[in-house]
Write an enzyme that holds these catalytic residues in place. Structure first.
Site: not given
Ligand code: UDX
Length: 456
Positions: A11, A30, A253-254, A260, A263, A266, A330
């Site tokens: 971030v 940092d 919706l995948h 994982g 974010c 947690k 992570r």
């Molecule tokens: C997320 C939020 O989208 C973002 O707004 C926030 O600031 C931080 O957390 P990020 O963790 O980088 O971002 O990835 P994201 O694209 O949201 O995917 C998170 C997880 O969900 C991944 O493991 C991804 O594979 C999974 N996912 C996402 C699915 O399994 N199906 C989906 O349809 C979308």
């Protein structure tokens, strides 16, 4: 305007580079001097598409600076953004020790009006907590404002998300701080980005509610996917049919192995904890988390049902990062699944375009491979765990000829079942009917649900 960003994780670094790109003079601070040296010489501590170019460009333009000197970062800036980690504590609550430490340091060194901004995801009430800490540590009373301005960027598309956000949320009751924050985001007016101005508490909750809602969409579709498998329906068509309703939307919706990353796990835990602490239970978020844990487990069951006893089997495994376009492992479902396969006595030959090194440090028993074809050599199955684009265009006849038996378990639904069937594969995916010949007679005799325990 001069701003400082404390913390150069995802971030902090992306935000710093993007504000520099907007024309602001940015100092990223940092406490890790090695990281600062790396950044000063134009090297990144992690992989993120487009970030290296943006950092180098803005260093050259003299708009982006790095320091490990907190005093310098505070003195020079009108706006100080806190972007340090807020990891999960044992009880699920967000650990605010790093935020507290930064607030104390800012208080001790404050020499004039400043706007202190929280960029990290922080629990409701953190802005008030920071104000209190600063007030307690100021050498002499000095005016300041604390603003909640959560970041919504996604790894893998962080630059695009930061330069073209869907919205900017500003939480504060100070007109002066609102004016300064709006000035900072002025370049976004051109692209008509909506700005939501609200209280600090509401702003802080917007971030948690957004992430929990997105996580809920994923768990919901994964539960529907499991139902599809029982009633011979196709989850991808179900998701499409749902998503075409504007009120639902097609994103998130995948179906797959569950969410994982740093974010969702947690933040859902922190929201559940917050609800408990104020006697307002978060039943839906709790179910979201539970379904996600079960989904990882059921992916291992799927492989087990396909292959039979896993002990002594060789599994070709593609994708280890928690999602494509990042080397972040992570809370990666791929790592949890690979780890369970190893625990059940399988050999796991793995490849990932960016996360192989990190994965092998975390799971030393993995057998690293140079490419997807080495992965399938003498393997009993190919498991596709993370949907990198390069895995969408595999030379399937070559894969088939290298595998011991032509079986693919696609946990991300990236291939078309009839195509794989025509090529002679046994193809097993998520929320869709398996196609091709039954994978093994041993497997056919197995019943599902033999694995117990939850993967994390
Ligand atoms: C997320 C939020 O989208 C973002 O707004 C926030 O600031 C931080 O957390 P990020 O963790 O980088 O971002 O990835 P994201 O694209 O949201 O995917 C998170 C997880 O969900 C991944 O493991 C991804 O594979 C999974 N996912 C996402 C699915 O399994 N199906 C989906 O349809 C979308």
């Amino acid at each position: 305007m001069n701003i400082s960003i404390i913390g150069t994780g995802y971030v902090g670094l992306v935000t710093g580079a993007c504000f520099a790109e907007f024309g602001v003079t940015v100092t990223c601070m940092d406490t890790n001097p090695h990281r600062i040296q790396q950044l000063q010489s134009g090297e990144l501590p992690f992989f993120e598409p487009g970030l290296l170019e943006l950092v180098k460009k803005n260093i050259q333009a003299n708009r982006l600076h790095f320091t490990s000197d907190l005093q310098q970062a505070i003195d020079d800036a009108l706006v100080i953004m806190i972007a340090v980690g807020t990891p999960s504590s044992e009880d699920g609550s967000a650990d605010l020790s790093m935020v507290d430490h930064v607030a104390k340091s800012i208080g001790e060194r404050m020499n004039g009006y400043k706007v202190i901004v929280t960029k990290s995801t922080v629990p409701v009430g953190t802005a008030d907590r920071i104000s209190e800490i600063i007030r307690l540590h100021q050498p002499f009373p000095c005016r300041f404002d604390v603003v909640s301005n959560p970041e919504f960027l996604r790894e893998g598309s962080a630059i695009e998300d930061c330069l073209h956000p869907n919205r900017v949320v500003i939480g504060t009751d100070s007109p002066q701080a609102i004016a300064i924050m709006k000035d900072l985001y002025r370049p976004l007016y051109l692209i008509e980005t909506p700005i939501v101005v609200t209280t600090t508490q509401t702003s802080e909750l917007i971030k948690y509610a957004s992430n929990a809602f997105l996580a809920t969409k994923i768990s919901f579709i994964n539960e529907i996917a499991n139902l599809c498998e029982r009633v011979q329906a196709d989850v991808q068509v179900v998701a499409k049919g749902m998503g075409l309703d504007n009120r639902i939307g097609s994103k998130f919706l995948h179906a797959g192995p569950g969410f994982g990353g740093s974010c969702f796990g947690k933040d859902t835990a922190a929201l559940i904890h917050l609800g408990e602490s104020v006697d307002s239970p978060m039943h839906i978020t709790r179910a979201t988390k539970h379904v996600n844990d079960l989904q990882r487990q059921s992916m291992v069951e799927k492989i087990h049902t396909t292959l039979g006893d896993l002990s002594g089997k060789t599994i070709g495994f593609l994708g280890l990062s928690f999602k494509p376009n990042t080397n972040d492992i992570r809370d990666s479902p791929a790592i949890a699944i690979a780890s369970a396969l190893l625990d059940h006595g399988a050999t796991v030959q793995a490849y990932d375009p960016e996360a192989l090194e990190e994965a092998c440090l975390s799971l030393p028993a993995l057998r690293p491979c140079h490419d997807p074809y080495e992965v399938v050599e003498q393997a009993d199955v190919l498991v596709l765990a993370t949907e990198w684009n390069q895995f969408r265009q595999l030379d399937l006849p070559r894969i088939k000829s290298l595998l011991r038996q032509p079986i693919m378990v696609d946990l991300r639904n990236i291939y078309d079942p009839p195509t794989l069937e025509d090529l002679g594969f046994s193809y097993i995916s998520v929320g869709r009917t398996p196609v091709g010949p039954p994978a093994s007679s041993e497997a056919a005799n197995l019943s599902v649900g033999r694995f117990v325990g939850v993967l994390s």
